[in-house]
Write a protein that holds these residues in place. Structure first.
Motif, PDB file in Angstrom:
ATOM      1  N   GLY A 158       0.590  -1.201  -0.054  1.00  0.00           N
ATOM      2  CA  GLY A 158      -0.044  -0.020  -0.225  1.00  0.00           C
ATOM      3  C   GLY A 158       0.774   1.191   0.171  1.00  0.00           C
ATOM      4  N   ALA A 159       2.182   1.175  -0.292  1.00  0.00           N
ATOM      5  CA  ALA A 159       3.179   2.298  -0.413  1.00  0.00           C
ATOM      6  C   ALA A 159       3.725   2.240  -1.651  1.00  0.00           C
ATOM      7  N   VAL A 160       4.341   3.439  -1.895  1.00  0.00           N
ATOM      8  CA  VAL A 160       5.272   3.603  -3.032  1.00  0.00           C
ATOM      9  C   VAL A 160       6.563   2.768  -2.721  1.00  0.00           C
ATOM     10  N   VAL A 161       6.918   1.903  -3.731  1.00  0.00           N
ATOM     11  CA  VAL A 161       8.210   1.109  -3.289  1.00  0.00           C
ATOM     12  C   VAL A 161       9.270   1.524  -4.291  1.00  0.00           C
ATOM     13  N   LEU A 162      10.398   1.672  -3.821  1.00  0.00           N
ATOM     14  CA  LEU A 162      11.396   2.096  -4.826  1.00  0.00           C
ATOM     15  C   LEU A 162      12.672   1.053  -4.453  1.00  0.00           C
ATOM     16  N   LEU A 163      12.809   0.346  -5.730  1.00  0.00           N
ATOM     17  CA  LEU A 163      13.931  -0.524  -5.563  1.00  0.00           C
ATOM     18  C   LEU A 163      15.155  -0.140  -6.163  1.00  0.00           C
ATOM     19  N   LYS A 164      16.161  -0.057  -5.284  1.00  0.00           N
ATOM     20  CA  LYS A 164      17.466   0.862  -5.700  1.00  0.00           C
ATOM     21  C   LYS A 164      18.077   0.011  -6.950  1.00  0.00           C
ATOM     22  N   GLY A 165      19.211   0.616  -7.456  1.00  0.00           N
ATOM     23  CA  GLY A 165      20.225  -0.116  -8.260  1.00  0.00           C
ATOM     24  C   GLY A 165      20.551   0.867  -9.429  1.00  0.00           C
ATOM     25  N   ALA A 166      21.115   0.278 -10.536  1.00  0.00           N
ATOM     26  CA  ALA A 166      21.489   1.035 -11.528  1.00  0.00           C
ATOM     27  C   ALA A 166      20.334   1.183 -12.324  1.00  0.00           C
ATOM     28  N   ASP A 167      19.150   0.424 -12.247  1.00  0.00           N
ATOM     29  CA  ASP A 167      17.933   0.590 -13.040  1.00  0.00           C
ATOM     30  C   ASP A 167      16.974   0.760 -11.759  1.00  0.00           C
ATOM     31  N   THR A 168      16.819   1.665 -10.942  1.00  0.00           N
ATOM     32  CA  THR A 168      16.170   1.947  -9.996  1.00  0.00           C
ATOM     33  C   THR A 168      14.835   2.112 -10.541  1.00  0.00           C
ATOM     34  N   THR A 169      13.728   1.231  -9.931  1.00  0.00           N
ATOM     35  CA  THR A 169      12.476   1.179 -10.390  1.00  0.00           C
ATOM     36  C   THR A 169      11.608   1.663  -9.237  1.00  0.00           C
ATOM     37  N   VAL A 170      10.660   2.459  -9.698  1.00  0.00           N
ATOM     38  CA  VAL A 170       9.728   3.063  -8.633  1.00  0.00           C
ATOM     39  C   VAL A 170       8.306   2.659  -8.910  1.00  0.00           C
ATOM     40  N   ALA A 171       7.698   1.885  -7.993  1.00  0.00           N
ATOM     41  CA  ALA A 171       6.011   1.637  -8.314  1.00  0.00           C
ATOM     42  C   ALA A 171       5.346   2.230  -7.234  1.00  0.00           C
ATOM     43  N   ALA A 172       3.886   2.633  -7.648  1.00  0.00           N
ATOM     44  CA  ALA A 172       2.773   2.925  -6.772  1.00  0.00           C
ATOM     45  C   ALA A 172       1.951   1.859  -6.802  1.00  0.00           C
ATOM     46  N   PRO A 173       1.077   1.860  -5.895  1.00  0.00           N
ATOM     47  CA  PRO A 173       0.172   0.695  -5.470  1.00  0.00           C
ATOM     48  C   PRO A 173      -0.906   0.499  -6.665  1.00  0.00           C
ATOM     49  N   ASP A 174      -1.042   1.703  -7.501  1.00  0.00           N
ATOM     50  CA  ASP A 174      -2.070   1.506  -8.521  1.00  0.00           C
ATOM     51  C   ASP A 174      -1.485   0.980  -9.883  1.00  0.00           C
ATOM     52  N   GLY A 175      -0.071   0.755  -9.747  1.00  0.00           N
ATOM     53  CA  GLY A 175       0.450   0.235 -10.963  1.00  0.00           C
ATOM     54  C   GLY A 175       1.524   1.036 -11.639  1.00  0.00           C
ATOM     55  N   ARG A 176       1.455   2.282 -11.514  1.00  0.00           N
ATOM     56  CA  ARG A 176       2.251   3.386 -12.349  1.00  0.00           C
ATOM     57  C   ARG A 176       3.682   3.024 -11.739  1.00  0.00           C
ATOM     58  N   ALA A 177       4.609   3.111 -12.842  1.00  0.00           N
ATOM     59  CA  ALA A 177       5.980   2.797 -12.361  1.00  0.00           C
ATOM     60  C   ALA A 177       6.927   3.688 -13.241  1.00  0.00           C
ATOM     61  N   THR A 178       8.070   4.131 -12.745  1.00  0.00           N
ATOM     62  CA  THR A 178       8.912   4.658 -13.614  1.00  0.00           C
ATOM     63  C   THR A 178      10.480   3.717 -13.412  1.00  0.00           C
TER      64      THR A 178
ATOM     65  N   ALA B  85      14.318   4.329 -14.050  1.00  0.00           N
ATOM     66  CA  ALA B  85      15.621   5.207 -14.301  1.00  0.00           C
ATOM     67  C   ALA B  85      16.786   4.580 -14.784  1.00  0.00           C
ATOM     68  N   ALA B  86      17.580   5.016 -15.888  1.00  0.00           N
ATOM     69  CA  ALA B  86      18.779   4.823 -16.651  1.00  0.00           C
ATOM     70  C   ALA B  86      19.701   5.971 -16.388  1.00  0.00           C
ATOM     71  N   ASN B  87      19.734   6.761 -15.696  1.00  0.00           N
ATOM     72  CA  ASN B  87      20.523   8.001 -15.548  1.00  0.00           C
ATOM     73  C   ASN B  87      21.643   7.879 -14.217  1.00  0.00           C
ATOM     74  N   ALA B  88      21.634   6.709 -13.624  1.00  0.00           N
ATOM     75  CA  ALA B  88      22.613   6.604 -12.552  1.00  0.00           C
ATOM     76  C   ALA B  88      24.035   6.249 -12.957  1.00  0.00           C
ATOM     77  N   PRO B  89      24.914   7.048 -12.569  1.00  0.00           N
ATOM     78  CA  PRO B  89      26.381   6.739 -13.213  1.00  0.00           C
ATOM     79  C   PRO B  89      26.887   5.797 -12.050  1.00  0.00           C
ATOM     80  N   PRO B  90      27.793   4.666 -12.550  1.00  0.00           N
ATOM     81  CA  PRO B  90      28.254   3.594 -11.617  1.00  0.00           C
ATOM     82  C   PRO B  90      28.910   4.052 -10.279  1.00  0.00           C
ATOM     83  N   TRP B  91      29.733   5.203 -10.243  1.00  0.00           N
ATOM     84  CA  TRP B  91      30.112   5.828  -9.002  1.00  0.00           C
ATOM     85  C   TRP B  91      29.097   6.173  -8.085  1.00  0.00           C
ATOM     86  N   LEU B  92      27.918   6.061  -8.542  1.00  0.00           N
ATOM     87  CA  LEU B  92      26.885   6.440  -7.242  1.00  0.00           C
ATOM     88  C   LEU B  92      26.827   5.208  -6.253  1.00  0.00           C
ATOM     89  N   ALA B  93      27.359   4.109  -6.544  1.00  0.00           N
ATOM     90  CA  ALA B  93      27.441   3.031  -5.747  1.00  0.00           C
ATOM     91  C   ALA B  93      28.302   3.296  -4.593  1.00  0.00           C
TER      92      ALA B  93
END
Length: 499
Positions: free
Chosen positions: A401-421, A423-431
């Motif tokens: 029932g919350a927005v979930v953000l799963l981190k990584g080089a392809d960080t993915t965000v999803a809302a309970p209603d199915g909307r999702a984004t 990301a593809a802009n994270a540089p490797p040195w962000l780790a």
């Protein structure tokens, strides 16, 4: 900007054809786009096109004919007999007036460019036999590789490598990207991705109603918070971050400072008394309040101006942190849960989910990485080969029932209603240590200003990636807050916002 699954893309094709555009016209446009990309990749030298038996191979035949017509030296390898081709692919093959080479790795030779038109995006089984050997030979050849739609061996929806996959220099896809163009591991195989217009009317999206998007400013810029000239700091929200004990104070400080940089009007650190001097000495714009117990935390939240909380970075794992989370939810505060706050509920995640689902007013964002995610969603771990990161995060958001953000080089965000984004802009040195704490603070700063949770998480992820790029190689987490002003200016300039 929209991201279409393989089935959604097939539907876009069908709707376009049903509206009067012949399928072969789409194939001609696709093949011409591939030929154009090939000319851009290599200005001279022989080009080899490797065609499969389906429409992907048809695109390859059109590209081969177009390149030959422009005077390039072109040869074609075909996986099957010509007379086995059907439909539009058979029509495309008729436009190739030259012989085809046998489907044999030795036939590849030494081209300047290989066009991979072997398999399409809908591949659903592991590559084996002769196709496996051909893909291995493509990868070992050393020539540049241009993939048609997706590198062969990639599942377009799950982004899985189906046993083996072509490693492309560039991929040309059509109309909209697919999840595999953005999600790992497939994104690595795609190289640069070029999206070509082949005549599909964007109006088909109104019927398809896609809910996944590449995380770029065009998706969320209307929700981006811009301070009013007549505003004041209390109108921009007050973030309260929970500090750990004296041995673990830095994470919460970085989160609180990032919340201020993201635009929150005020930020306060709720600090245990044994760490009060350390925190007060290290902070300037961020205020410090003594808080040892959940009761004291609840008393502090009696001040309604604290509208957003960050719990997790360095907070410690256990009952105390769980009680702080329950207190913040009961007080109806916007909430970012990260790190220790997530792990504290590993034994009974449903307790957290029940309270989130029963709390309708506040915006809640969970920000796990791949190590923390299965502690809350054990059946949605990344060990399941048939479930993409996008699907897992959507399932998790619907469950809790919350927005979930799963981190990584392809960080993915999803809302309970199915909307999702995605990301593809994270540089490797962000780790690097502490980068996630800064991300939590950015999201909290946006929530404090009234940005809805899904947009706040998506904006935060994009800004975090851009800040990492701005800082450059060698960054440490503290650098990220220093580069955020440059990211703000980029957004303001892109959308004509005065500053």
């Amino acid at each position: 900007m929209e991201v279409l699954t393989t089935s959604e893309m097939e539907r876009a094709d069908r709707l376009t054809i049903a509206a009067g555009t012949p399928g072969f016209s789409l194939m001609l446009s696709a093949g011409q786009a591939v030929a154009e990309a090939a000319m851009d990749l290599v200005e001279e030298g022989p080009i080899l096109v490797i065609c499969g038996p389906g429409n992907n191979g048809g695109d390859g035949f059109v590209a081969a004919a177009e390149l030959a017509a422009q005077g390039r030296e072109v040869s074609v390898i075909l996986m099957c007999e010509r007379d086995a081709l059907q439909g539009d692919a058979a029509s495309a093959a008729k436009g190739w007036k030259y012989p085809v080479l046998p489907f044999n790795p030795q036939a590849i030779g030494k081209p300047a460019l290989i066009i991979d038109a072997l398999f399409g995006a809908g591949l659903s089984r592991a590559v084996s036999g002769e196709p496996h050997d051909m893909i291995a030979a493509i990868n070992a050849n050393g020539a540049k590789v241009l993939a048609v739609d997706l590198p062969s061996g990639i599942n377009g929806t799950t982004a899985a490598v189906m046993g083996i996959a072509v490693r492309a220099t560039e991929t040309v896809t059509f109309f909209r990207k697919k999840p595999a163009h953005l999600l790992l591991p497939a994104r690595i195989n795609c190289g640069r991705v070029r999206v070509a217009d082949i005549g599909i009317d964007p109006q088909v999206l109104a019927e398809i109603k896609p809910q996944a998007f590449e995380n770029v400013p065009e998706i969320w810029h209307k929700q981006f918070p811009v301070p009013r000239i007549d505003g004041h700091k209390y109108a921009r929200g007050h973030v309260l971050a929970v500090s750990g004990d004296i041995s673990a104070t830095g994470a919460a400080r970085m989160a609180a400072r990032a919340a201020l940089r993201a635009g929150a009007g005020l930020a306060t650190l709720a600090s245990p008394r044994d760490a009060l001097a350390v925190n007060a000495t290290a902070l300037t714009a961020v205020m410090v309040r003594p808080v040892d117990t959940p009761i004291e935390f609840g008393d502090l939240l009696g001040d309604r101006r604290y509208n957003t909380c960050i719990i997790g970075p360095g907070a410690g794992i256990g009952e105390r942190t769980r009680d702080f989370v329950h207190t913040a939810l009961a007080a109806q505060r916007h909430l970012v849960l990260d790190a220790d706050a997530l792990t504290s509920f590993a034994d009974a995640p449903e307790r957290l989910f029940e309270q989130i689902r029963g709390t309708t007013a506040p915006e809640v964002v969970l920000t796990p990485h791949e190590g923390e995610f299965p502690r809350l969603f054990s059946d949605l771990s990344n060990k399941h080969p048939g479930r993409s990161k996008l699907e897992r995060v959507r399932d998790a958001a619907a469950r809790c029932g919350a927005v979930v953000l799963l981190k990584g080089a392809d960080t993915t965000v999803a809302a309970p209603d199915g909307r999702a984004t995605i990301a593809a802009n994270a540089p490797p040195w962000l780790a690097t240590a502490g980068a996630g704490d800064v991300l939590s603070g950015i999201i909290a700063g946006l929530l404090a200003q009234g940005v809805p949770a899904f947009e706040a998480a998506s904006i935060g992820v994009w800004m975090h990636g851009e800040a990492g790029t701005e800082a450059g190689p060698g960054l440490i987490a503290e650098d990220l807050t220093e580069t955020l002003p440059a990211v703000f200016r980029r957004i303001y300039d892109a959308f004509g916002i005065a500053y």
